[in-house]
Scaffold this motif. Sequence first.
Motif, short mmCIF file in Angstrom:
data_model
loop_
_atom_site.label_atom_id
_atom_site.label_comp_id
_atom_site.label_asym_id
_atom_site.label_seq_id
_atom_site.Cartn_x
_atom_site.Cartn_y
_atom_site.Cartn_z
N VAL A 74 0.85 -1.19 0.00
CA VAL A 74 0.00 0.00 0.00
C VAL A 74 0.88 1.24 0.00
O VAL A 74 1.87 1.31 0.73
CB VAL A 74 -0.91 -0.01 1.25
N GLN A 75 0.53 2.20 -0.83
CA GLN A 75 1.24 3.48 -0.82
C GLN A 75 0.88 4.21 0.47
O GLN A 75 -0.27 4.26 0.85
CB GLN A 75 0.83 4.33 -2.03
N GLY A 76 1.87 4.75 1.11
CA GLY A 76 1.59 5.50 2.33
C GLY A 76 2.79 5.59 3.22
O GLY A 76 3.87 5.08 2.91
N THR A 77 2.59 6.18 4.36
CA THR A 77 3.65 6.37 5.33
C THR A 77 3.99 5.06 6.03
O THR A 77 3.24 4.08 5.96
CB THR A 77 3.22 7.39 6.39
N GLY A 78 5.09 5.09 6.74
CA GLY A 78 5.45 3.94 7.56
C GLY A 78 4.37 3.65 8.59
O GLY A 78 4.04 2.49 8.85
N LEU A 79 3.83 4.71 9.19
CA LEU A 79 2.75 4.54 10.17
C LEU A 79 1.57 3.82 9.55
O LEU A 79 0.99 2.92 10.16
CB LEU A 79 2.31 5.89 10.74
N LYS A 80 1.20 4.20 8.33
CA LYS A 80 0.07 3.55 7.65
C LYS A 80 0.33 2.06 7.45
O LYS A 80 -0.54 1.23 7.66
CB LYS A 80 -0.18 4.24 6.29
N LYS A 81 1.58 1.71 7.09
CA LYS A 81 1.93 0.30 6.87
C LYS A 81 1.93 -0.47 8.19
O LYS A 81 1.48 -1.63 8.23
CB LYS A 81 3.27 0.21 6.15
N VAL A 82 2.39 0.15 9.26
CA VAL A 82 2.34 -0.50 10.57
C VAL A 82 0.88 -0.70 10.98
O VAL A 82 0.49 -1.78 11.42
CB VAL A 82 3.10 0.33 11.63
N GLU A 83 0.08 0.35 10.81
CA GLU A 83 -1.34 0.26 11.16
C GLU A 83 -2.04 -0.85 10.38
O GLU A 83 -2.76 -1.67 10.95
CB GLU A 83 -2.05 1.59 10.87
N LEU A 84 -1.82 -0.90 9.07
CA LEU A 84 -2.45 -1.94 8.26
C LEU A 84 -1.96 -3.32 8.66
O LEU A 84 -2.76 -4.27 8.74
CB LEU A 84 -2.19 -1.69 6.77
N ALA A 133 10.83 1.68 10.65
CA ALA A 133 11.94 2.54 10.25
C ALA A 133 11.50 3.55 9.19
O ALA A 133 11.92 4.71 9.20
CB ALA A 133 13.10 1.70 9.74
N GLN A 134 10.63 3.11 8.27
CA GLN A 134 10.10 4.03 7.25
C GLN A 134 9.33 5.15 7.93
O GLN A 134 9.41 6.31 7.52
CB GLN A 134 9.20 3.30 6.26
N GLY A 135 8.59 4.80 8.98
CA GLY A 135 7.85 5.81 9.74
C GLY A 135 8.78 6.82 10.40
O GLY A 135 8.45 8.00 10.49
N PHE A 136 9.95 6.36 10.85
CA PHE A 136 10.93 7.29 11.42
C PHE A 136 11.42 8.23 10.32
O PHE A 136 11.51 9.44 10.53
CB PHE A 136 12.14 6.55 11.99
N ASP A 137 11.72 7.65 9.16
CA ASP A 137 12.27 8.44 8.05
C ASP A 137 11.27 9.46 7.52
O ASP A 137 11.66 10.58 7.16
CB ASP A 137 12.73 7.53 6.91
N ASP A 138 10.00 9.08 7.46
CA ASP A 138 9.01 10.03 6.92
C ASP A 138 8.32 10.85 8.01
O ASP A 138 7.37 11.58 7.75
CB ASP A 138 7.99 9.31 6.03
N SER A 139 8.81 10.71 9.23
CA SER A 139 8.32 11.46 10.41
C SER A 139 6.88 11.15 10.79
O SER A 139 6.24 11.92 11.51
CB SER A 139 8.50 12.97 10.21
N ILE A 144 11.92 5.55 18.23
CA ILE A 144 12.09 4.71 19.42
C ILE A 144 12.92 3.52 18.99
O ILE A 144 13.25 3.37 17.81
CB ILE A 144 10.72 4.26 19.99
N ASP A 145 13.24 2.65 19.89
CA ASP A 145 14.00 1.46 19.56
C ASP A 145 13.12 0.51 18.72
O ASP A 145 12.05 0.09 19.17
CB ASP A 145 14.46 0.76 20.84
N VAL A 146 13.57 0.19 17.52
CA VAL A 146 12.77 -0.63 16.58
C VAL A 146 12.50 -2.01 17.16
O VAL A 146 11.39 -2.53 17.07
CB VAL A 146 13.48 -0.75 15.21
#
Length: 164
Positions: A74-84, A133-139, A144-146
């Motif tokens: 899915v296109q989106g932020t790291g947060l979106k991918k973690v959420e999904l 990590a993608q979520g860290f990069d895209d803010s 936090i510790d991965v």
Amino acid sequence: MNPTPRKLEIIAIASALFKEKGYSAVTMRDIAKAMGIKAASLYNHIKNKEELLYQCFNRTLDVEGSLLGNAGSVQGTGLKKVELSLRYLFNVQFSEQGPLIRYRALPSLDEEHRKDILKATKANSKILGTYIAQGFDDSSLRKIDVDIAQNVLSGAVEASPDLA
């Protein structure tokens, strides 16, 4: 793993019983009874209970890997991918595809099987870690510790059936 529909049924029923009663408390006879067949019929599909547990873990890892891959596509932020990822994993725990096997049963596997499962588990965890990590990069996530984040999230998914 490409199990037959019957073997998938055995694995699903065994996973549910192992989750409910614990691996040690479940016998092959219990699994057969839950399926409405004779215990001897199980041995046409599964060598023994430890091998069945191993197959339950493999199925769980296959399902997890597929769901994590779906979230990553899915296109989106790291947060979106973690959420999904979490949404997909929580949903499967409560669907007909679930339950996924509980990792507390891991010590019941023989050493070779345990090593295989731990290696595959690390691969799935690495996928989730990549999204973090993608979520860290895209803010979209605070740094936090991965490893801690992966363990907390994985533990939440595993514990979710007990929380329902």
